[in-house]
Scaffold this active site. Sequence first.
Site, PDB file in Angstrom:
ATOM      1  N   ASP A 103       7.074  22.993 -28.349  1.00 44.16           N
ATOM      2  CA  ASP A 103       7.678  21.691 -28.633  1.00 44.16           C
ATOM      3  C   ASP A 103       7.901  21.396 -30.118  1.00 44.16           C
ATOM      4  OD1 ASP A 103       7.237  21.739 -25.956  1.00 44.16           O
ATOM      5  OD2 ASP A 103       6.518  19.698 -25.792  1.00 44.16           O
ATOM      6  N   GLU A 158      -5.702  20.233 -21.269  1.00 45.56           N
ATOM      7  CA  GLU A 158      -4.922  21.386 -21.737  1.00 45.56           C
ATOM      8  C   GLU A 158      -5.025  21.543 -23.254  1.00 45.56           C
ATOM      9  OE1 GLU A 158      -0.531  19.171 -22.010  1.00 45.56           O
ATOM     10  OE2 GLU A 158      -0.775  20.996 -20.826  1.00 45.56           O
TER      11      GLU A 158
END
Length: 778
Positions: A542, A769
Amino acid sequence: MAKKQKKDSNKGRALSSKSSQKAKSSKSGGTSLVALAALGLAGIVIGIAFVYLRSLRVNQRLQLPSVIQGNLGGPADRLWGTYRSNAYFGIRPRLPEAASFGLMWFGRGRGSLDIRHDCDHSDPSIQYGWTRHDGTSFGQQDIKDLDVQIKTTFYKTTDFSWTSRISVTPLSTTSQALRPMVVIFYVYSEGDSPLEYVKGKQKNSITKVTGNIKELGDFELRFHLSSLPAKSEHHYLATNLPGGLSFLEEKMGKILRYDQNSGKIYLPGEIDFFPQEGKKDNNFIAVQIKTTLPFELDITYSPINGLGSDSQTPLHGPALTEALERRIRKFDQQFEETFALEKKNFTTREIDFAKLAFSNLIGGISYFYGASSVISSGMKQPVPYWPAPLYTAVPSRSFFPRGFLWDEGFHQLIASKWNVEVTKDVLGHWLDLMNVDGWIPREQILGQEALSKVPAEFVVQHNENANPPTFFLTVEHLISEMEKLDRIDIDYFKRLFPRLQIWYNWFNTTQAGPLPTTFRWRGRNSTTDRELNPKTLTSGLDDYPRATHPTDEERHIDLRCWMALASKVMSKMAKLIGENYEVYESFYVQLKNNGLLDKLHWDKAKKAYSDYGLHSTSVKLVKKKAEKPNLPEYKYRVVNEEPKLRFVKSFGYVSLFPFLLRLIDSSSEKLGHTLDNLNKTELLWTQYGLRSLAKNDPFYNKYNTEHDPPYWRGSIWINMNYLAVGALHHYSQKEGPYQMQAKELYQKLRSNLIKNMFTVYQHTGFLWEQYKDDIGMG
């Protein structure tokens, strides 16, 4: 005068001659210009035609034999499951138009009505997660909601019949904890088949619901109410629910009735949302039970006729309790045989934590059916993909309850150790979503329930955008697991190979870089001035800093390494099934060549591998007044140093990719530099794991826009740390000057990760995560 006239005449002729030559030259030049214009126009027409033809192909299915063969619902042992992972407890079969089942309850807070249905990790009053789940036939989940513990159990007596057990116990003996509890269990028919119900002896109670699933036949759902306390209160809802199960909590909040005199909140029985259209068949029935604590309720599903109707009646009551004890022992035995944590001297609490971690991964496997929304260059509006099923795990039951391509490659590394057949099934479903060009939409938002969870700007998938091809990790691991079992499924790999071949070729053509053996992620925005560093969503990383000014000259080291892995695995697969492997092996050797790798991506000044592109080392976001009155200020990017083509100076996960995917020679000094950098606290090393971006980097923990907080700019991501631990173990087994250094780092990093995840789980009740690099919290 005559002479003069002659001269003038000659001059005139001479001038005429020059004009003639000029005219001839102009005519020739004009012809060339016309030709060039014609060629340019032809090029534009061809380009437009290419874009148009490509746009026509964006939603065309690849005409190859499907990887997934057999019945629509898949293998019988995977027909039914807890395949609605977005819900705290949701069950459905792997069929497109079937029946869905789920649990709701009234939250235990003292404020306004709070209906619990969709998983929500942001609510500090609730914790949830599977404690054991085998991925096919059995799962147990603990949910703590303030002062009660709710245990949900899914148990298959046969492949076609199952039981849901809901047990609720107070967590203390206070009057607050002993308050009555309201639970609602529902069934929703997705197709045209109506639902019927049978009332019980108690007022407003329902003991049975019947319906039909087209591919399976008639079924009945029984509520075994005899185990409930005598003073239980019953209500129900029977209706034709508009819009299906999306936004169910909101819909139920509007449907529930409130009695001001008694303070009761209850379901109103039969209601009709479409009175002007005439009575419609019921497709949604919900059974509400309010009772004292503790209590236990068994709900059984069984086929009446059709597939599985001659199978054993689903267990309930004491028989189910005994069967669950056996299933728990079986799970624990298989878990130890698979992961050998007792042999590795982990404590009982650590092993229970590991079981929970694994169970939430495999228990998060879901079934979706629908069509993605896709678009191609030159198209004004998106078009639907073909309707298709997807059997996949999800990254997060609450935040991302849908399929993500690169996440799934990591999920199946663990799942394949437990059940190779599940991994084969998941992988086949994903590759069957490939279009005629070899593209797979990276985010799968299939069906209304999944769509209701996604902001509009992320729904449409662009066919130039890739995602890391982590399925090559999965395939490599799958082959390894099958070799251990001495059970290589050649037919499966023969169906898989042509699709992987086309996917591999798609990457090689659409993501190619400016030089041979270089690659570039597509999808970066080169025109924005609102981002500090334009995101590279397609890379999976990202907002990780790349070249500040996206151009076609970029070279992305991580994608090059992914393609090296892909080439290696394609070669291995080709050998396995007797196909031509030389081209893949040759390209792998080329991509793994450390000399060429270093020439393209080694930054000598930084002593690290790097991206290359048009990059400025000085950019920042500053506030700017809006051009129109009454509009708020906004932040835009200011470039304080002219960008130039060079290595990107940031050091982080991207710099580690040749190491993570084990491409650096074990004797290379570049490996030594990488290990040294990895171990520096001012760069990536923390006591909780490896941070994603060096602490001394200008982009470290910086917002990418005024509303876009850092994501891959310092946080500790577990998937990348998993690769790092694996790479360290790999190099600790390889002879070379850095073997002992790799071994020491392997032991330290592995220990740090396990310790921190376990500690944070004890505080929060969740696995994350990513973790904060300064305090370790998720």
